[in-house]
Design an enzyme around this catalytic site. Structure first.
Site, PDB file in Angstrom:
ATOM      1  N   ASP A 144       0.830  -1.202   0.000  1.00  0.00           N
ATOM      2  CA  ASP A 144       0.000   0.000   0.000  1.00  0.00           C
ATOM      3  C   ASP A 144       0.867   1.255   0.000  1.00  0.00           C
ATOM      4  OD1 ASP A 144      -3.092  -0.730   1.450  1.00  0.00           O
ATOM      5  OD2 ASP A 144      -1.512  -2.230   1.297  1.00  0.00           O
ATOM      6  N   GLN A 191       4.369  -8.872   1.763  1.00  0.00           N
ATOM      7  CA  GLN A 191       3.416  -8.502   0.720  1.00  0.00           C
ATOM      8  C   GLN A 191       4.205  -8.356  -0.573  1.00  0.00           C
ATOM      9  OE1 GLN A 191       1.008  -5.048   2.009  1.00  0.00           O
ATOM     10  NE2 GLN A 191      -0.752  -6.410   2.017  1.00  0.00           N
ATOM     11  N   GLY A 292      -1.627  -9.590  -1.290  1.00  0.00           N
ATOM     12  CA  GLY A 292      -2.373  -8.337  -1.366  1.00  0.00           C
ATOM     13  C   GLY A 292      -3.742  -8.507  -1.993  1.00  0.00           C
ATOM     14  N   ASP A 294      -6.496 -10.290  -1.387  1.00  0.00           N
ATOM     15  CA  ASP A 294      -7.274 -11.131  -0.485  1.00  0.00           C
ATOM     16  C   ASP A 294      -8.723 -10.622  -0.442  1.00  0.00           C
ATOM     17  OD1 ASP A 294      -6.099  -8.851   0.654  1.00  0.00           O
ATOM     18  OD2 ASP A 294      -6.105  -9.707   2.665  1.00  0.00           O
ATOM     19  N   GLU A 477     -11.613   2.796  -0.634  1.00  0.00           N
ATOM     20  CA  GLU A 477     -10.628   1.742  -0.864  1.00  0.00           C
ATOM     21  C   GLU A 477     -10.695   1.151  -2.265  1.00  0.00           C
ATOM     22  OE1 GLU A 477      -9.583  -2.500   1.410  1.00  0.00           O
ATOM     23  OE2 GLU A 477     -11.590  -1.619   1.527  1.00  0.00           O
TER      24      GLU A 477
END
Length: 529
Positions: A144, A191, A292, A294, A477
């Site tokens: 992120d 990640q 990442g 998921d 998001e």
């Protein structure tokens, strides 16, 4: 940059060693009771709670009280733990505020200060301030942060960029890798390895020289490649897989095979839906979290999450990022005068590129595909990770052109690039679109001179984000990419409600706005009511 290379002011703030027990390890049967009995609607809440006293004393008190008639588990938890608050309303703009100003003003709202970390909680200490995604995600996240950093740079927040650089270097120096996030329950996985891309960004914005991070790049690489040198054909160890013909590629992996602590009940329920060994399902769920993505049909055999097989899949994006890491180490080693190390990593990057071309490139269909190493066949479903080889400049010109055509004809939607070609209830599937995947496609296409499609995707994404901002005064998001009569809407699916904030949406959008000052999204304003 090693801790010893930091300035005096940076080094004196280095955190002290801490207890790295996860909440499940620390609270044992109390942890299981809280999660399985759903004391909190969100499984992540309890693992982020702060104990009011020594955890061992809380566990002892629970063991002494839990068998008493009328024992109230929820009351016990609330009496012994401080529950984290989620301030979703902090991310809503003031009426009439331009979107660019809204994003610039959010960085301080999303910043956290290590000196404010409460004791005995699951947070991993960091030396400097950091930026969180927002909503329920109140900690630093690895991949992120790369996309967030692009927005920080355009907002002129070099103070936070430098702090983030120090934090990621510290994590690698301390733990050997960058965890999924700075929580003890994330230590068992990482990640997508984008630290090499971060280092380029730091140097481009004169934060620090990339060569200063060579030790950390090498250390991260060693963590991802652990066991590769002795791996026999047809076997796997942690993140590495050696195919029957000797080809070496990587997969996502988690060191634990128990339910994710932040989604404990959800994972238990998923494992009960299949006859597969529960530990195998838990490992694959955790590995998907490491990706990442998921969750996504990308990792499953069918629409049911219990069919997840992440560790059996060699992903296009992971191997692209590791190729970039190998290339970066080779380049910086040469600059540092480490000739033999540079040559070694040149051989490794050449070997991986050849392996990706042979195993992950579908020449007949003209697209990159993930590969099922256990079943020895390509995965059929198309997903947005196909742009990653372009983003790191690993694709040939011909591969880039064919990938662009696949993106345009098979994944391009009204609002941007779709995550996959399959419509499911998982959040990393159609119809959702995510900021990082838009950026990888936009940047990757641009690297190969495919400007028309790159600009088209950027335009569609900016229209999507600004449409929702003008109606709801916030960034979120993920977004549904299909057109609706009322404009863009936030994405759905997954294990938790749509989150506001939001770090990587802010970062990618801010960068796109900066690059396109004439775009109408620069004039988008928050709703008046």
């Amino acid at each position: 940059m090693n801790l010893s290379m930091m300035s005096h002011d940076q080094a004196h703030a280095a955190p002290q060693p801490q207890d790295l027990q996860t909440p499940a390890d620390r609270y044992q049967e109390l942890f299981q009771a809280v999660q399985l009995q759903r004391v909190f609607p969100d499984s992540k809440t309890f693992v982020d709670c702060v104990p009011e006293e020594d955890p061992a004393q809380i566990l002892a008190a629970y063991r002494e009280q839990c068998t008493r008639p009328g024992f109230d588990l929820s009351g016990f938890v609330h009496a012994n733990f401080a529950v984290p608050e989620v301030y979703a309303s902090h991310y809503v703009s003031v009426a009439g505020q331009p979107m660019r100003e809204h994003i610039d003003g959010l960085w301080d709202v999303l910043s956290r200060q290590p000196q404010q970390h409460p004791p005995r909680c699951s947070l991993l200490a960091l030396p400097r301030n950091y930026v969180v995604p927002g909503g329920r995600f109140a900690e630093l996240y690895y991949w992120d942060s790369y996309f967030t950093m692009m927005g920080l740079a355009e907002s002129g927040r070099h103070d936070l960029l430098r702090a983030m650089a120090d934090n990621f270097a510290y994590l690698i120096d301390t733990y050997g890798h960058i965890p999924n996030g700075n929580r003890t329950y994330y230590l068992s996985r990482s990640q997508p390895p984008v630290f090499a891309l971060m280092v380029e960004l730091f140097e481009r914005h004169s934060i620090c020289e990339a060569i200063g991070y060579l030790p950390q790049l090498c250390k991260e690489y060693a963590w991802w490649m652990d066991g590769a040198d002795t791996l026999q054909p047809g076997t796997a160890h942690r993140h590495v897989v050696r195919l029957e013909d000797g080809t070496l590629l990587n997969r996502y992996w988690d060191a634990r095979d128990t339910p994710r602590e932040e989604a404990y009940l959800e994972d238990v329920v998923t494992a009960r839906q299949t006859t597969r060994p529960a530990a195998e399902v838990y490992r694959d769920l955790r590995a998907a979290a490491a990706s990442g993505w998921d969750f996504s049909s990308r990792w499953c055999d069918d629409g049911n999450l219990s069919s997840i097989r992440t560790t059996a899949i060699l992903p296009v994006d992971l191997n692209s990022f590791l190729w970039k890491l190998e290339q970066q180490i080779a380049l910086l080693s040469r600059k540092a005068g480490l000739t033999e190390q540079s040559r070694l990593f040149q051989r490794r990057e050449h070997a991986r590129r050849e392996a990706v071309d042979r195993v992950l490139w579908d020449n007949a269909d003209g697209v990159y595909r993930d590969y099922d190493w256990q079943r020895q066949r390509s995965r059929g479903m198309l997903n947005a990770a196909i742009s990653t080889p372009l983003y790191v400049r690993m694709a040939s010109k011909q591969q880039a052109g064919l990938t662009a055509e696949a993106l345009r004809t098979r994944l391009l939607s009204a609002g941007g690039i779709e995550t996959t070609s399959m419509l499911t209830s998982q959040q990393w599937d159609k119809p959702n679109g995510w900021a990082p995947l838009q950026w990888l496609a936009i940047g990757g296409l641009r690297h190969y001179g495919l400007e028309d499609l790159s600009e088209d995707i950027a335009h569609r994404w900016l229209c999507t984000v600004s449409s929702l901002y003008q109606r709801e005064s916030k960034l979120v998001e993920k977004y549904v990419l299909e057109s609706t009569p009322h404009g863009a809407v936030g994405g759905g699916g997954g294990e938790y409600p749509l989150q506001d904030g939001f770090g990587w949406t802010n970062g990618v959008t801010r960068r796109l706005l900066h690059e396109r000052p004439a775009h109408a999204a620069n004039h988008a304003r928050a709703a008046s009511a």
